[in-house]
Scaffold this motif. Structure first.
Motif, short mmCIF file in Angstrom:
data_model
loop_
_atom_site.label_atom_id
_atom_site.label_comp_id
_atom_site.label_asym_id
_atom_site.label_seq_id
_atom_site.Cartn_x
_atom_site.Cartn_y
_atom_site.Cartn_z
N MET A 193 7.28 0.88 1.50
CA MET A 193 6.55 1.60 0.95
C MET A 193 5.37 2.40 1.83
O MET A 193 5.28 1.72 3.00
CB MET A 193 5.37 0.66 0.12
N THR A 194 4.99 3.51 1.51
CA THR A 194 3.96 4.13 2.19
C THR A 194 2.77 3.84 2.08
O THR A 194 2.41 2.92 0.93
CB THR A 194 4.08 5.59 1.77
N ALA A 195 1.84 4.14 3.07
CA ALA A 195 0.71 3.90 2.83
C ALA A 195 -0.32 4.13 1.39
O ALA A 195 -0.82 3.31 0.97
CB ALA A 195 -0.40 4.66 4.00
N ASP A 196 0.16 5.54 0.90
CA ASP A 196 -0.29 5.72 -0.40
C ASP A 196 0.26 5.08 -1.33
O ASP A 196 -0.67 4.57 -2.42
CB ASP A 196 -0.08 7.45 -0.70
N GLN A 197 1.43 4.42 -1.34
CA GLN A 197 2.01 3.72 -2.31
C GLN A 197 1.29 2.25 -2.22
O GLN A 197 1.14 1.53 -3.72
CB GLN A 197 3.54 3.48 -2.19
N ILE A 198 1.25 1.85 -1.06
CA ILE A 198 0.53 0.39 -1.00
C ILE A 198 -0.92 0.47 -1.65
O ILE A 198 -1.46 -0.35 -2.51
CB ILE A 198 0.45 0.09 0.34
N ILE A 199 -1.69 1.63 -1.35
CA ILE A 199 -3.14 1.63 -1.66
C ILE A 199 -3.17 1.76 -3.35
O ILE A 199 -4.01 1.26 -3.93
CB ILE A 199 -3.73 2.80 -1.27
N GLU A 200 -2.09 2.60 -3.94
CA GLU A 200 -2.08 2.92 -5.43
C GLU A 200 -1.67 1.34 -5.95
O GLU A 200 -2.44 1.26 -7.05
CB GLU A 200 -1.21 4.09 -5.47
N SER A 201 -0.73 0.76 -5.48
CA SER A 201 -0.23 -0.27 -6.18
C SER A 201 -1.51 -1.46 -6.02
O SER A 201 -1.75 -2.25 -7.09
CB SER A 201 0.89 -1.04 -5.29
N HIS A 212 -4.58 -7.07 2.92
CA HIS A 212 -3.32 -6.31 3.30
C HIS A 212 -3.44 -5.86 4.75
O HIS A 212 -2.39 -5.85 5.42
CB HIS A 212 -3.01 -5.32 2.28
N LEU A 213 -4.76 -5.26 4.91
CA LEU A 213 -5.08 -4.92 6.32
C LEU A 213 -4.73 -5.85 7.38
O LEU A 213 -4.21 -5.48 8.45
CB LEU A 213 -6.06 -3.99 6.50
N ARG A 214 -5.29 -7.02 6.84
CA ARG A 214 -5.51 -8.09 7.92
C ARG A 214 -4.06 -8.58 8.39
O ARG A 214 -3.51 -9.03 9.62
CB ARG A 214 -6.12 -9.31 7.60
N THR A 215 -3.12 -8.52 7.01
CA THR A 215 -1.77 -9.01 7.49
C THR A 215 -0.88 -8.11 8.43
O THR A 215 -0.30 -8.39 9.36
CB THR A 215 -0.82 -9.11 5.83
N HIS A 216 -1.09 -6.44 8.18
CA HIS A 216 -0.49 -5.72 8.97
C HIS A 216 -1.22 -5.67 10.25
O HIS A 216 -0.16 -5.47 11.29
CB HIS A 216 -0.66 -4.20 8.41
N ILE A 217 -2.25 -5.90 10.63
CA ILE A 217 -2.92 -6.06 12.16
C ILE A 217 -2.24 -7.29 12.62
O ILE A 217 -2.12 -7.07 13.82
CB ILE A 217 -4.53 -6.20 11.86
N LEU A 241 1.33 -6.46 13.87
CA LEU A 241 0.97 -5.34 14.88
C LEU A 241 0.82 -6.17 16.15
O LEU A 241 1.33 -6.02 17.19
CB LEU A 241 -0.22 -4.44 14.58
N GLU A 242 -0.17 -7.20 16.09
CA GLU A 242 -0.54 -7.99 17.30
C GLU A 242 0.68 -8.87 17.67
O GLU A 242 0.76 -8.78 19.12
CB GLU A 242 -1.62 -8.83 17.10
N THR A 243 1.55 -9.04 16.72
CA THR A 243 2.74 -10.13 17.17
C THR A 243 3.65 -9.25 17.72
O THR A 243 4.42 -9.66 18.93
CB THR A 243 2.94 -10.81 15.97
N ALA A 244 3.80 -8.21 17.45
CA ALA A 244 4.82 -7.32 17.81
C ALA A 244 4.20 -6.74 19.30
O ALA A 244 5.33 -6.69 20.13
CB ALA A 244 5.15 -5.91 17.02
#
Length: 65
Positions: A1-9, A37-42, A45-48
């Motif tokens: 999903m794109t950022a816009d799709q996530i935000i809209e969802s 959702h932002l915390r999950t992605h952060i 990213l930190e793990t990566a």
């Protein structure tokens, strides 16, 4: 999903969960979902980043052999 799709969802979920409620309640829920959702992605990213650092360390060790 794109950022816009996530935000809209997430907005749609908030609108459905708080249908008929004051807009402040919907907005607060929406913001909470976005923060989660932002915390999950952060965290991903930190793990990566840690994994990449480990790989770089391994590569440097192999090159110096």
């Amino acid at each position: 999903m794109t950022a816009d799709q996530i935000i809209e969802s997430i907005k749609e979920v908030a609108d459905k969960q708080y249908f008929g409620e004051p807009s402040a309640n919907r907005l607060a829920y929406h913001v909470g979902l976005l923060e989660s959702h932002l915390r999950t992605h952060i965290n991903l990213l930190e793990t990566a980043q840690e994994y990449i650092k480990d790989l770089e360390t391994q590569l440097i060790a192999k090159e110096s052999e």
